[in-house]
Design a protein around this motif. Structure first.
Motif, PDB file in Angstrom:
ATOM      1  N   LEU A 403       0.857  -1.189   0.000  1.00 40.94           N
ATOM      2  CA  LEU A 403       0.000   0.000   0.000  1.00 40.94           C
ATOM      3  C   LEU A 403       0.891   1.237   0.000  1.00 40.94           C
ATOM      4  CD1 LEU A 403      -2.919   1.024   0.168  1.00 40.94           C
ATOM      5  CD2 LEU A 403      -2.699   1.005   2.656  1.00 40.94           C
ATOM      6  N   LEU A 404       0.720   2.096  -1.004  1.00 43.47           N
ATOM      7  CA  LEU A 404       1.543   3.294  -1.127  1.00 43.47           C
ATOM      8  C   LEU A 404       0.696   4.532  -0.832  1.00 43.47           C
ATOM      9  CD1 LEU A 404       4.248   4.583  -1.837  1.00 43.47           C
ATOM     10  CD2 LEU A 404       3.607   4.475  -4.253  1.00 43.47           C
ATOM     11  N   ASP A 405       0.994   5.188   0.282  1.00 39.14           N
ATOM     12  CA  ASP A 405       0.279   6.393   0.703  1.00 39.14           C
ATOM     13  C   ASP A 405       0.862   7.598  -0.034  1.00 39.14           C
ATOM     14  OD1 ASP A 405      -0.958   8.499   1.917  1.00 39.14           O
ATOM     15  OD2 ASP A 405      -0.486   7.897   3.976  1.00 39.14           O
ATOM     16  N   ASP A 570      -4.542   4.608  -9.533  1.00 39.98           N
ATOM     17  CA  ASP A 570      -5.516   5.450  -8.829  1.00 39.98           C
ATOM     18  C   ASP A 570      -6.833   4.697  -8.674  1.00 39.98           C
ATOM     19  OD1 ASP A 570      -6.955   7.491  -7.715  1.00 39.98           O
ATOM     20  OD2 ASP A 570      -7.302   8.536  -9.600  1.00 39.98           O
ATOM     21  N   VAL A 571      -7.209   4.397  -7.428  1.00 36.51           N
ATOM     22  CA  VAL A 571      -8.502   3.754  -7.181  1.00 36.51           C
ATOM     23  C   VAL A 571      -9.431   4.669  -6.390  1.00 36.51           C
ATOM     24  CG1 VAL A 571      -7.566   1.421  -7.203  1.00 36.51           C
ATOM     25  CG2 VAL A 571      -7.665   2.675  -5.056  1.00 36.51           C
ATOM     26  N   ASP A 572      -8.949   5.838  -6.021  1.00 32.83           N
ATOM     27  CA  ASP A 572      -9.694   6.672  -5.071  1.00 32.83           C
ATOM     28  C   ASP A 572     -11.050   7.135  -5.603  1.00 32.83           C
ATOM     29  OD1 ASP A 572      -7.603   6.347  -3.376  1.00 32.83           O
ATOM     30  OD2 ASP A 572      -6.715   8.320  -3.715  1.00 32.83           O
ATOM     31  N   LEU A 586     -15.073  -2.351  -7.224  1.00 32.50           N
ATOM     32  CA  LEU A 586     -13.687  -1.956  -6.985  1.00 32.50           C
ATOM     33  C   LEU A 586     -12.861  -3.153  -6.522  1.00 32.50           C
ATOM     34  CD1 LEU A 586     -11.434   0.135  -6.689  1.00 32.50           C
ATOM     35  CD2 LEU A 586     -12.310   0.646  -4.403  1.00 32.50           C
ATOM     36  N   SER A 587     -13.388  -3.922  -5.593  1.00 32.05           N
ATOM     37  CA  SER A 587     -12.665  -5.088  -5.083  1.00 32.05           C
ATOM     38  C   SER A 587     -12.392  -6.087  -6.201  1.00 32.05           C
ATOM     39  CB  SER A 587     -13.475  -5.764  -3.971  1.00 32.05           C
ATOM     40  OG  SER A 587     -13.677  -4.882  -2.901  1.00 32.05           O
ATOM     41  N   GLN A 588     -13.388  -6.326  -7.037  1.00 32.65           N
ATOM     42  CA  GLN A 588     -13.208  -7.257  -8.154  1.00 32.65           C
ATOM     43  C   GLN A 588     -12.143  -6.759  -9.113  1.00 32.65           C
ATOM     44  OE1 GLN A 588     -17.273  -7.261  -9.471  1.00 32.65           O
ATOM     45  NE2 GLN A 588     -17.823  -9.098  -8.292  1.00 32.65           N
ATOM     46  N   LEU A 589     -12.195  -5.462  -9.422  1.00 38.15           N
ATOM     47  CA  LEU A 589     -11.240  -4.901 -10.368  1.00 38.15           C
ATOM     48  C   LEU A 589      -9.811  -4.988  -9.839  1.00 38.15           C
ATOM     49  CD1 LEU A 589     -10.889  -3.444 -13.062  1.00 38.15           C
ATOM     50  CD2 LEU A 589     -11.236  -1.289 -11.876  1.00 38.15           C
ATOM     51  N   VAL A 590      -9.616  -4.619  -8.572  1.00 35.18           N
ATOM     52  CA  VAL A 590      -8.271  -4.635  -7.987  1.00 35.18           C
ATOM     53  C   VAL A 590      -7.719  -6.058  -7.939  1.00 35.18           C
ATOM     54  CG1 VAL A 590      -6.958  -4.235  -5.869  1.00 35.18           C
ATOM     55  CG2 VAL A 590      -8.558  -2.503  -6.686  1.00 35.18           C
ATOM     56  N   VAL A 591      -8.548  -7.010  -7.522  1.00 33.08           N
ATOM     57  CA  VAL A 591      -8.093  -8.405  -7.450  1.00 33.08           C
ATOM     58  C   VAL A 591      -7.750  -8.936  -8.845  1.00 33.08           C
ATOM     59  CG1 VAL A 591      -8.787 -10.771  -6.869  1.00 33.08           C
ATOM     60  CG2 VAL A 591      -9.334  -8.891  -5.316  1.00 33.08           C
ATOM     61  N   PRO A 613      -5.498   5.792   2.568  1.00 33.21           N
ATOM     62  CA  PRO A 613      -5.051   4.447   2.971  1.00 33.21           C
ATOM     63  C   PRO A 613      -5.865   3.840   4.107  1.00 33.21           C
ATOM     64  CG  PRO A 613      -3.526   6.119   3.768  1.00 33.21           C
ATOM     65  CD  PRO A 613      -4.474   6.820   2.850  1.00 33.21           C
ATOM     66  N   GLU A 614      -6.560   4.676   4.899  1.00 29.72           N
ATOM     67  CA  GLU A 614      -7.326   4.144   6.030  1.00 29.72           C
ATOM     68  C   GLU A 614      -8.751   3.730   5.641  1.00 29.72           C
ATOM     69  OE1 GLU A 614      -5.770   3.602   8.793  1.00 29.72           O
ATOM     70  OE2 GLU A 614      -3.976   4.534   7.936  1.00 29.72           O
ATOM     71  N   HIS A 615      -9.136   3.966   4.397  1.00 27.43           N
ATOM     72  CA  HIS A 615     -10.491   3.607   3.974  1.00 27.43           C
ATOM     73  C   HIS A 615     -10.699   2.105   4.166  1.00 27.43           C
ATOM     74  CE1 HIS A 615     -14.066   3.087   1.482  1.00 27.43           C
ATOM     75  NE2 HIS A 615     -14.200   4.406   1.455  1.00 27.43           N
ATOM     76  N   PRO A 616     -11.848   1.686   4.748  1.00 25.06           N
ATOM     77  CA  PRO A 616     -12.047   0.263   5.054  1.00 25.06           C
ATOM     78  C   PRO A 616     -11.960  -0.662   3.840  1.00 25.06           C
ATOM     79  CG  PRO A 616     -14.071   1.554   5.408  1.00 25.06           C
ATOM     80  CD  PRO A 616     -12.956   2.516   5.249  1.00 25.06           C
ATOM     81  N   VAL A 617     -12.414  -0.208   2.663  1.00 21.83           N
ATOM     82  CA  VAL A 617     -12.322  -1.055   1.468  1.00 21.83           C
ATOM     83  C   VAL A 617     -10.857  -1.266   1.088  1.00 21.83           C
ATOM     84  CG1 VAL A 617     -12.889  -1.246  -0.982  1.00 21.83           C
ATOM     85  CG2 VAL A 617     -14.592  -0.360   0.619  1.00 21.83           C
ATOM     86  N   ILE A 618     -10.047  -0.194   1.163  1.00 26.57           N
ATOM     87  CA  ILE A 618      -8.620  -0.304   0.860  1.00 26.57           C
ATOM     88  C   ILE A 618      -7.943  -1.252   1.846  1.00 26.57           C
ATOM     89  CG2 ILE A 618      -6.437   0.957   0.756  1.00 26.57           C
ATOM     90  CD1 ILE A 618      -8.192   1.635  -1.570  1.00 26.57           C
ATOM     91  N   GLN A 619      -8.244  -1.095   3.121  1.00 25.27           N
ATOM     92  CA  GLN A 619      -7.643  -1.970   4.136  1.00 25.27           C
ATOM     93  C   GLN A 619      -8.050  -3.425   3.917  1.00 25.27           C
ATOM     94  OE1 GLN A 619      -5.402  -1.397   6.686  1.00 25.27           O
ATOM     95  NE2 GLN A 619      -5.123   0.562   5.651  1.00 25.27           N
TER      96      GLN A 619
END
Length: 741
Positions: A403-405, A570-572, A586-591, A613-619
């Protein structure tokens, strides 16, 4: 006059009306009352027929024939003619399309028209459309009788003595049209319809497959043991060998002389898929997708219908093809939103596949590394059999996620410095790097630095994307184009600057950062010309060090064994969507994107850039697996009574008048508000309120009972003209929507 008017044809026409149209028999088929029963028997359900419709002539499909009509018989017009004596749709297709029109609340004539290849939407017979081959006639003389110096004549003579050939095949052999005409004029050769029959598949037509691990072997055995309708979900991590499971399950069906339909979400996946299938199976493999010509699509349609095509690899509309002996349906990447048609006839390929497989009593295989929550719910309910592939095939390992902040590091070219350093490190080792950003163009918008005016689309609630290479501002929603502005339309300043990042800009900046490295960009703009996509795939598969930059086009199904690093730029933007499915998508795309890393012998790594970076989906994406997210998301949906724990139908209204759609939907909702078991959400403006000059509003109707919901909406649509007719409104129905935009 004879009483031929007693025979009534009930015809589906390609018009936006939810009804059949009644016509009399064509005048040349008029009969008397004694022959009515015999005449009815001679009309084939599913036949195409040419009819007058207002000032037009349309090609429709006969769906029923009897002696009854609700219309005044004296006012009925006779059909002009039947296109041919055979049906264009078999019984299974008729049942499927009737069900689809009813379930998705769409005009039945439009559904039947869409299920035909373009070549058959005209009054031409199937036989007229069949490919022709040139073959020799009995009058072909001995070679000694030919003129000695006529090289072209001798050349064609030798060719047709060896077999039959299409015009394209003769062109490739440099045979001229003049020479062909000479042979035909002398009755030495003739054009005939090529044979469309199928030949038996034997073990000699199948090459040996790869060795299966235990999980794969269990999956293949489970699928091959079934000879009736059953739905399997193969939940396999990226790189776990789902395709090999498909291939070995297909082998079993082919040896039992069945045909197989393989549906893939994107045209871009078909070249790689078809190459692998042809390498394994020495049988006719056909393609079906929107980029094919009408002739190519007709050829696939006919080969499928005759049984010649043993495997068909298709995008979503392939579900309507007329198979002679369909034995299994495979939906690869079943979670993908592109399986749902968003315009016109808004069907879902997966739902129709399940219905068609049940109808034919055959198995369906759904495959994904990130199954949709609807599919996982069906597994939970015991409706689908669950097969897991938890290990990557061939010993490759799952990638490491970083994870890159972006708030805590310097950036260049929209990339954090630590990611740039790691890209350099991987390139030095001779490996490939993939960077994903889901925005094509150079920048999402141009902004005036003086007054902060933005380049807006004049027809949409959106901005025009800056495409530097073509020097255009393009709206990606309505297609509006304008030459790039160099002066602000708000204050006249010339200080216009691009804001945000797209694939073009990433490519340009990387070329400056890594001048000695080849950059390959994969998006709709860079692969628009024929053959470009395949050329770029071949370049990547050669394995040389390079950086691949792309949109969703690179996220699905591709196997690039030398890619060791995947960077998600960029996923934000997807974190704060109004769509309740945003986190799932988003989860499907990232995986899926992350799954392109480390598919060979090298352990891969995935870098996820974010300012949140603290967003629950990102975590969740970084610390847990997709199945953990899916379990949590299903519980959340259950608490909120959202699909799949309830069912949605959206009524959409468009108008050039700003608030007319909202008023129209508001009046409609009043007719439903008294019914129990319904939740009415809206009407509200659509997330994109204005598109292509139309103001858009929507009304979401929700119920725990799907039959009850459909019954009420069906009643509403049947009575719409009586309740509320307004020609200034263009409305549509979206059953089981997957996109709320």
């Amino acid at each position: 006059m004879a009483l031929f008017s007693q025979v009534i044809l009930h015809i589906a026409l390609p018009v936006p009306l939810r009804r059949l149209f009644d016509y009399l028999l064509p005048s040349e088929l008029e009969t008397d009352a004694i022959d009515v029963a015999n005449t009815i028997e001679k009309v084939t359900i599913g036949q195409r027929v040419v009819v007058p419709f207002g000032r037009q002539t349309l090609v429709g499909v006969v769906l029923a024939v009897d002696t009854h009509t609700d219309q005044d018989v004296a006012k009925l017009k006779p059909a002009l003619s039947f296109v041919e004596n055979q049906a264009s749709f078999d019984a299974a297709q008729l049942q499927l399309l009737n069900w689809a029109a009813e379930y998705y609340q769409h005009p039945i004539g439009d559904v039947f028209s869409m299920a035909l290849p373009g070549a058959l939407r005209s009054p031409k017979t199937i036989d007229e459309q069949l490919p022709k081959v040139l073959q020799k006639c009995d009058e072909l003389p001995d070679k000694q009788a030919l003129p000695k110096n006529a090289k072209q004549i001798h050349k064609l003579y030798d060719v047709i003595r060896s077999g039959s050939f299409t015009r394209d095949e003769l062109n490739k052999k440099d045979i001229t049209s003049t020479t062909i005409k000479k042979f035909i004029d002398k009755n030495w050769a003739e054009w005939t319809t090529s044979g469309q029959g199928s030949s038996a598949v034997t073990a000699s037509h199948i090459n040996e497959g790869l060795a299966l691990n235990t999980e794969q072997a269990i999956a293949v055995a489970a699928i091959n043991a079934v000879n009736h309708h059953q739905c399997f979900l193969i939940d396999g991590v990226t790189g776990s060998g789902k395709t090999e499971v498909y291939l070995q399950a297909i082998e079993h069906r082919l040896l039992n002389q069945w045909q197989v339909l393989v549906c893939v979400p994107e045209i871009g996946l078909t070249p790689q898929t078809i190459a692998r299938f042809k390498q394994r199976f020495d049988v006719p493999v056909a393609l079906w997708h929107s980029a094919m010509t009408d002739k190519q699509r007709f050829d696939t349609w006919q080969q499928t219908r005759s049984g010649k095509a043993r495997i068909v690899i298709a995008t979503r509309s392939g579900i309507f093809l007329p198979f002679k002996s369909l034995g299994m349906i495979i939906i690869d990447e079943e979670h993908d939103a592109s399986f749902k048609q968003q315009d016109g006839f808004k069907y879902h390929c997966r739902s129709l596949a399940l219905y068609r497989a049940h109808q034919a009593n055959i198995p369906v295989v759904l495959g994904s590394a990130t199954p949709s929550l609807e599919t996982l719910y069906n597994v939970e309910q015991g409706k689908f059999s669950y097969l897991q592939l938890q290990r990557r095939a061939g010993g490759s390992q799952m990638p490491t996620t970083h994870l890159l902040d972006l708030n805590r590091c310097q950036t260049q070219a929209a990339l954090g410095q630590p990611l740039i350093d790691e890209i350099s490190n991987q390139l030095d080792k001779g490996r490939q790097v993939m960077l994903f950003i889901n925005r094509r163009g150079f920048a999402p918008v141009l902004m005036c630095e003086e007054c902060h005016w933005l380049t807006e689309c004049g027809r949409c609630s959106s901005f025009t994307t800056y495409h530097k290479n073509s020097n255009l501002l393009i709206c990606h929603h309505c297609g509006f184009q304008h030459p790039t502005l160099h002066q602000c339309l708000g204050c006249g300043s010339t200080r216009m600057t691009p804001v945000g990042t797209g694939t073009e800009q990433i490519e340009s900046n990387l070329a400056n950062l890594f001048p000695a490295t080849e950059i390959v960009r994969l998006d709709r703009d860079s692969t628009s010309k024929k053959g470009e996509f395949d050329d770029k795939l071949n370049k990547i598969n050669a394995g040389q060090p390079m950086i691949i930059v792309g949109t969703q086009m690179i996220a699905k199904g591709h196997h690039f064994p030398n890619v060791s690093l995947v960077g998600i730029v960029d996923v934000d933007g997807a974190l704060f969507s109004s769509d309740f499915r945003a986190a799932e998508k988003l989860s499907q795309l990232v995986v899926q994107v992350a799954g392109r890393a480390g598919r060979g012998s090298i352990k891969g790594q995935v870098w996820l850039q974010t300012k949140f970076p603290e967003h629950p989906v990102i975590q969740d994406l970084v610390n847990n697996e997709y199945k953990d997210f899916a379990k949590y998301a299903l519980n959340e949906r259950k608490m909120l009574s959202l699909p799949p724990y309830s069912h949605h139908i959206i009524l959409r209204a468009e108008s050039t008048i700003p608030d007319l759609g909202q008023q129209w939907l508001s009046n409609l909702s009043g007719y439903l508000s008294d019914y129990e078991g319904l939740s009415i959400l809206g009407p509200t403006p659509a997330p994109m309120t204005r598109k292509a000059g139309k103001f858009r509003h929507m009304l979401i109707i929700q119920s725990q009972s799907r039959p009850y919901l459909h019954k009420l909406v069906n009643w509403l649509l049947e009575n719409l003209d009586t309740i509320q007719k307004d020609n200034r409104i263009r409305w549509s129905v979206d059953v089981d929507p997957v996109d709320l935009s």
